[in-house]
Design a protein around this motif. Sequence first.
Motif, PDB file in Angstrom:
ATOM      1  N   LEU A 155       0.876  -1.137   0.158  1.00  8.18           N
ATOM      2  CA  LEU A 155      -0.036   0.049   0.011  1.00  8.18           C
ATOM      3  C   LEU A 155       0.859   1.223   0.147  1.00  8.18           C
ATOM      4  O   LEU A 155       1.798   1.484   1.145  1.00  8.18           O
ATOM      5  CB  LEU A 155      -0.832   0.055   1.196  1.00  8.18           C
ATOM      6  N   ARG A 156       0.778   2.203  -0.928  1.00  8.07           N
ATOM      7  CA  ARG A 156       1.609   3.354  -1.031  1.00  8.07           C
ATOM      8  C   ARG A 156       0.735   4.528  -0.168  1.00  8.07           C
ATOM      9  O   ARG A 156      -0.421   4.704  -0.741  1.00  8.07           O
ATOM     10  CB  ARG A 156       1.723   3.810  -2.266  1.00  8.07           C
ATOM     11  N   ILE A 157       1.042   4.966   0.708  1.00 14.70           N
ATOM     12  CA  ILE A 157       0.598   6.092   1.538  1.00 14.70           C
ATOM     13  C   ILE A 157       1.572   7.176   1.845  1.00 14.70           C
ATOM     14  O   ILE A 157       2.503   6.881   2.297  1.00 14.70           O
ATOM     15  CB  ILE A 157      -0.224   5.703   2.903  1.00 14.70           C
ATOM     16  N   ASP A 158       1.094   8.339   1.211  1.00  9.77           N
ATOM     17  CA  ASP A 158       1.973   9.501   1.527  1.00  9.77           C
ATOM     18  C   ASP A 158       3.372   9.098   1.002  1.00  9.77           C
ATOM     19  O   ASP A 158       4.445   9.556   1.526  1.00  9.77           O
ATOM     20  CB  ASP A 158       2.095  10.027   3.010  1.00  9.77           C
ATOM     21  N   LYS A 205       5.041   6.420   1.074  1.00 10.38           N
ATOM     22  CA  LYS A 205       5.904   5.621   1.768  1.00 10.38           C
ATOM     23  C   LYS A 205       5.090   4.238   1.309  1.00 10.38           C
ATOM     24  O   LYS A 205       3.829   4.084   1.258  1.00 10.38           O
ATOM     25  CB  LYS A 205       5.806   5.700   3.193  1.00 10.38           C
ATOM     26  N   TYR A 221       3.729   0.808   2.513  1.00  8.98           N
ATOM     27  CA  TYR A 221       3.344  -0.352   3.689  1.00  8.98           C
ATOM     28  C   TYR A 221       2.998  -1.504   3.366  1.00  8.98           C
ATOM     29  O   TYR A 221       2.445  -1.821   2.276  1.00  8.98           O
ATOM     30  CB  TYR A 221       2.313   0.162   4.474  1.00  8.98           C
ATOM     31  N   TYR A 244      -1.559  -2.930  12.421  1.00 11.47           N
ATOM     32  CA  TYR A 244      -2.690  -1.969  12.071  1.00 11.47           C
ATOM     33  C   TYR A 244      -3.760  -1.645  12.842  1.00 11.47           C
ATOM     34  O   TYR A 244      -4.317  -2.714  13.574  1.00 11.47           O
ATOM     35  CB  TYR A 244      -3.183  -2.114  10.509  1.00 11.47           C
ATOM     36  N   LEU A 272      -2.683   7.258   9.440  1.00 15.14           N
ATOM     37  CA  LEU A 272      -2.378   6.781   7.934  1.00 15.14           C
ATOM     38  C   LEU A 272      -3.639   7.666   7.282  1.00 15.14           C
ATOM     39  O   LEU A 272      -3.330   8.516   6.768  1.00 15.14           O
ATOM     40  CB  LEU A 272      -2.624   5.119   7.824  1.00 15.14           C
ATOM     41  N   LEU A 273      -4.778   6.982   7.342  1.00 14.64           N
ATOM     42  CA  LEU A 273      -5.916   7.242   6.670  1.00 14.64           C
ATOM     43  C   LEU A 273      -7.313   6.918   7.358  1.00 14.64           C
ATOM     44  O   LEU A 273      -7.228   6.221   8.166  1.00 14.64           O
ATOM     45  CB  LEU A 273      -6.088   6.825   5.186  1.00 14.64           C
ATOM     46  N   SER A 318     -11.194   5.115   3.517  1.00 12.68           N
ATOM     47  CA  SER A 318     -10.043   5.495   2.499  1.00 12.68           C
ATOM     48  C   SER A 318      -8.862   4.388   2.503  1.00 12.68           C
ATOM     49  O   SER A 318      -8.403   3.833   1.643  1.00 12.68           O
ATOM     50  CB  SER A 318      -9.344   6.624   2.795  1.00 12.68           C
ATOM     51  N   PHE A 319      -8.583   4.090   3.729  1.00 14.31           N
ATOM     52  CA  PHE A 319      -7.653   2.691   3.748  1.00 14.31           C
ATOM     53  C   PHE A 319      -7.838   1.639   2.987  1.00 14.31           C
ATOM     54  O   PHE A 319      -7.307   1.126   2.237  1.00 14.31           O
ATOM     55  CB  PHE A 319      -7.160   2.551   5.386  1.00 14.31           C
ATOM     56  N   LEU A 332      -7.642   1.182  -0.840  1.00 15.40           N
ATOM     57  CA  LEU A 332      -6.425   0.832  -1.053  1.00 15.40           C
ATOM     58  C   LEU A 332      -6.333  -0.413  -1.834  1.00 15.40           C
ATOM     59  O   LEU A 332      -5.556  -0.822  -2.723  1.00 15.40           O
ATOM     60  CB  LEU A 332      -5.108   1.264  -0.418  1.00 15.40           C
TER      61      LEU A 332
END
Length: 128
Positions: free
Chosen positions: A40-43, A45, A47, A90, A112-113, A117-118, A121
């Motif tokens: 998962l790409r978040i900001d 980065k 994960y 998580y 994270l989100l 929204s999470f 992804l």
Amino acid sequence: MRFLFVEHFEIKDISDLKLKQEIIDFLIKNNAGTPKNRELRIDGKIYIFNNVLNFNPNSKYENVRDYIKNLKDILDNEIPFGRDGFGNIYLVDLNLCLVRFYEHESGNKIELLPFNSFIKLFGVDDDI
């Protein structure tokens, strides 16, 4: 997209956890499951999300109640719901429905989100 290796559980078995409906809906479809896409790409980065914890109270492996007990000192109105496979967890805030990433080595929590929204992804369809 569906998660792989999903296990059934009864909603009555998690009523004491005080989960919001959007989390319950996700768990009904994906309990103990592993996503096909684990990155998962978040900001900016990446994960890793290895699997959803098992909310079935009879589960011997990855049981959410074991995680709640083991993490009781760091949980702040949060519940663990997934892991990365490297010891990190998580969490979802039960009031804000916000996902946090708990780094076990540093003890840091990273916001994270929002939960909805999470899970988007993963490409999970609401109609599954």
